[in-house]
Design an enzyme around this catalytic site. Structure first.
Site, PDB file in Angstrom:
ATOM      1  N   HIS A   6      22.737 -40.048  57.401  1.00 13.44           N
ATOM      2  CA  HIS A   6      23.443 -39.279  58.429  1.00 13.44           C
ATOM      3  C   HIS A   6      24.950 -39.435  58.305  1.00 13.44           C
ATOM      4  O   HIS A   6      25.445 -40.380  57.693  1.00 13.44           O
ATOM      5  CB  HIS A   6      23.008 -39.737  59.836  1.00 13.44           C
ATOM      6  CG  HIS A   6      23.373 -41.165  60.138  1.00 13.44           C
ATOM      7  ND1 HIS A   6      22.604 -42.230  59.734  1.00 13.44           N
ATOM      8  CD2 HIS A   6      24.440 -41.704  60.789  1.00 13.44           C
ATOM      9  CE1 HIS A   6      23.164 -43.357  60.134  1.00 13.44           C
ATOM     10  NE2 HIS A   6      24.285 -43.069  60.772  1.00 13.44           N
TER      11      HIS A   6
ATOM     12  N   ARG B 117      27.183 -47.654  53.606  1.00  5.84           N
ATOM     13  CA  ARG B 117      27.803 -46.399  53.168  1.00  5.84           C
ATOM     14  C   ARG B 117      27.217 -45.952  51.832  1.00  5.84           C
ATOM     15  O   ARG B 117      27.168 -46.728  50.882  1.00  5.84           O
ATOM     16  CB  ARG B 117      29.319 -46.556  53.031  1.00  5.84           C
ATOM     17  CG  ARG B 117      30.050 -46.828  54.328  1.00  5.84           C
ATOM     18  CD  ARG B 117      31.562 -46.714  54.137  1.00  5.84           C
ATOM     19  NE  ARG B 117      32.245 -47.347  55.252  1.00  5.84           N
ATOM     20  CZ  ARG B 117      32.748 -48.579  55.220  1.00  5.84           C
ATOM     21  NH1 ARG B 117      32.670 -49.284  54.118  1.00  5.84           N
ATOM     22  NH2 ARG B 117      33.335 -49.095  56.280  1.00  5.84           N
TER      23      ARG B 117
END
Length: 312
Positions: free
Chosen positions: A169, A189
Site C-alpha cells: 500500500h 519500504r
C-alpha cells in the site's frame, strides 16, 4: 474521567502544511503526521487535564490504574494518526504480530485502516499488487517493474480502506487521512521513487522483509459502512474485527452516548461542541483527540460534530 490528549507531530519527507487546518501549530512545512492518540515509545502523547495531567498515555497504561478496564496486553493496543500526504508516501508493507515478534524485538504487527478526510481531485492510493505468486513478486521487484506490480485506486473524501498486515500500500499525493492502526511503528519500504532526503540520501528499503510478509489474498476494494440512525444522528460502522472497531459519529445536535467497551478513542474531524461526562463539561472542536475511560458513565455530545471513534 475523560483523558484529553496533546498531539505529537512528525516531520516527513512527504509532509506538508495541511495539518494547520485542524488548528494545530505544526513545527514546519514538512509535517506529515499528527499522532493524535499514541502510547508508542516513538511518540507518546501527554495528558493535558485532570489528576493525570503531565503524564504520558504510555505511563498511564503501564500504571494499570483501571481507567482502561482489565488490561490483557502489555502495550496500549491502538494508535490514531492524521496524515497529510503532500507527496507520495513510499510503497510499503507491514508485518503481522508473529513476524514482528520475532524480527522486530517484540513489536506488534501493523494492521491499519484509513478514512479519507479530504483529497485532491484524481488522487490515488496504491492498494495491492498484481503478482500471482512469490516467484513472480521477487522477479518484478528485482527488475523494477513497479507500474505492472502495484495496483492503483482513485479515492474521494469519505472513502474507507481496511489495510491488513501483508497488504502492499501507499497513500498518494494530495490526500489527508485519519488512520487507525495497531500500536506499531514498523514499516517495510518496497519502493520510494528514488528520491533523496534533505541531505541527499535515499531512504532505506526493506526488500527482503517485504518479500517475507507480502500477502497474496488482498481485497482491492474499499469498505462499505453499515449505516444506522440513532437519536437523529448518523452512525457509520466501517469495520469491526479482532484488531479494532472504527465508527464515524455524525452528530447533528446532541447524542446520549453509550460506550461499547471499557474505553474508547475519539478524534474530532470537524465542528465544535461539548462533551459532558458525569457532569464534567469539556469544549471539543476540530482536531481534538480524547479517550473516554471506565470512569465515564453518563456521556453526552452536543453540537454539530464529525467524530471518528475506535476501540478494541
Amino acid at each position: 474521567m475523560t483523558l484529553m490528549i496533546q498531539p505529537v507531530f512528525k516531520e516527513r519527507i512527504w509532509g506538508g502544511r495541511h495539518l494547520k487546518e485542524f488548528g494545530y501549530e505544526i513545527p514546519n512545512d514538512k509535517t506529515g503526521e499528527c499522532w493524535g492518540i499514541s502510547a508508542h515509545e516513538n511518540g507518546p502523547n501527554m495528558i493535558v487535564n485532570g489528576e493525570h495531567e503531565g503524564k504520558t498515555l504510555k505511563e498511564l497504561w503501564e500504571e494499570n490504574t483501571g481507567l482502561f478496564g482489565v488490561q490483557t496486553t502489555d502495550k496500549f493496543p491502538l494508535l490514531t494518526k492524521i496524515l497529510d500526504a503532500n507527496d507520495e508516501l513510499s510503497v510499503q508493507v507491514h508485518p503481522d504480530d508473529a513476524y514482528a515478534q520475532v524480527h522486530e524485538n517484540g513489536e506488534l504487527g501493523k494492521t491499519e485502516c484509513w478514512y479519507i478526510i479530504d483529497c485532491d481531485e484524481d488522487a490515488e492510493i496504491i492498494y495491492g499488487h498484481n503478482a500471482k505468486d512469490k516467484a513472480e513478486l521477487e522477479n518484478m521487484i528485482h527488475e523494477g517493474k513497479w507500474n505492472q506490480l502495484f495496483n492503483s485506486i482513485k479515492v474521494k473524501p469519505g472513502d474507507f480502506f481496511y489495510v491488513p498486515s501483508g497488504t502492499v500500500h501507499a497513500i498518494g499525493k494530495g490526500i489527508r487521512i485519519l488512520e487507525t492502526q495497531q500500536n506499531s511503528d514498523t514499516t517495510y519500504r518496497i519502493y520510494d521513487y528514488d528520491r533523496t532526503d534533505k541531505d541527499g540520501h535515499k531512504r532505506e528499503l526493506h526488500i527482503e522483509q517485504s518479500i517475507d510478509v507480502i500477502s497474496f489474498n488482498e481485497d482491492n476494494s474499499g469498505t462499505e459502512a453499515e449505516v444506522t440512525e440513532v437519536q437523529g444522528n448518523v452512525i457509520r460502522t466501517y469495520i469491526s474485527n479482532s484488531f479494532f472497531t472504527v465508527k464515524q459519529l455524525l452528530i447533528e445536535d446532541h447524542y446520549e452516548y453509550t460506550k461499547q467497551q471499557d474505553y474508547t478513542l475519539m478524534s474530532v474531524l470537524s465542528g465544535e461542541g461539548t462533551l459532558t461526562a458525569d457532569g464534567q463539561v469539556y469544549t471539543i472542536r476540530k482536531g481534538d483527540h480524547f479517550i473516554l475511560t471506565t470512569e465515564d458513565k453518563e456521556i453526552k455530545l452536543q453540537g454539530k460534530l464529525d467524530i471518528i471513534e475506535s476501540y478494541v
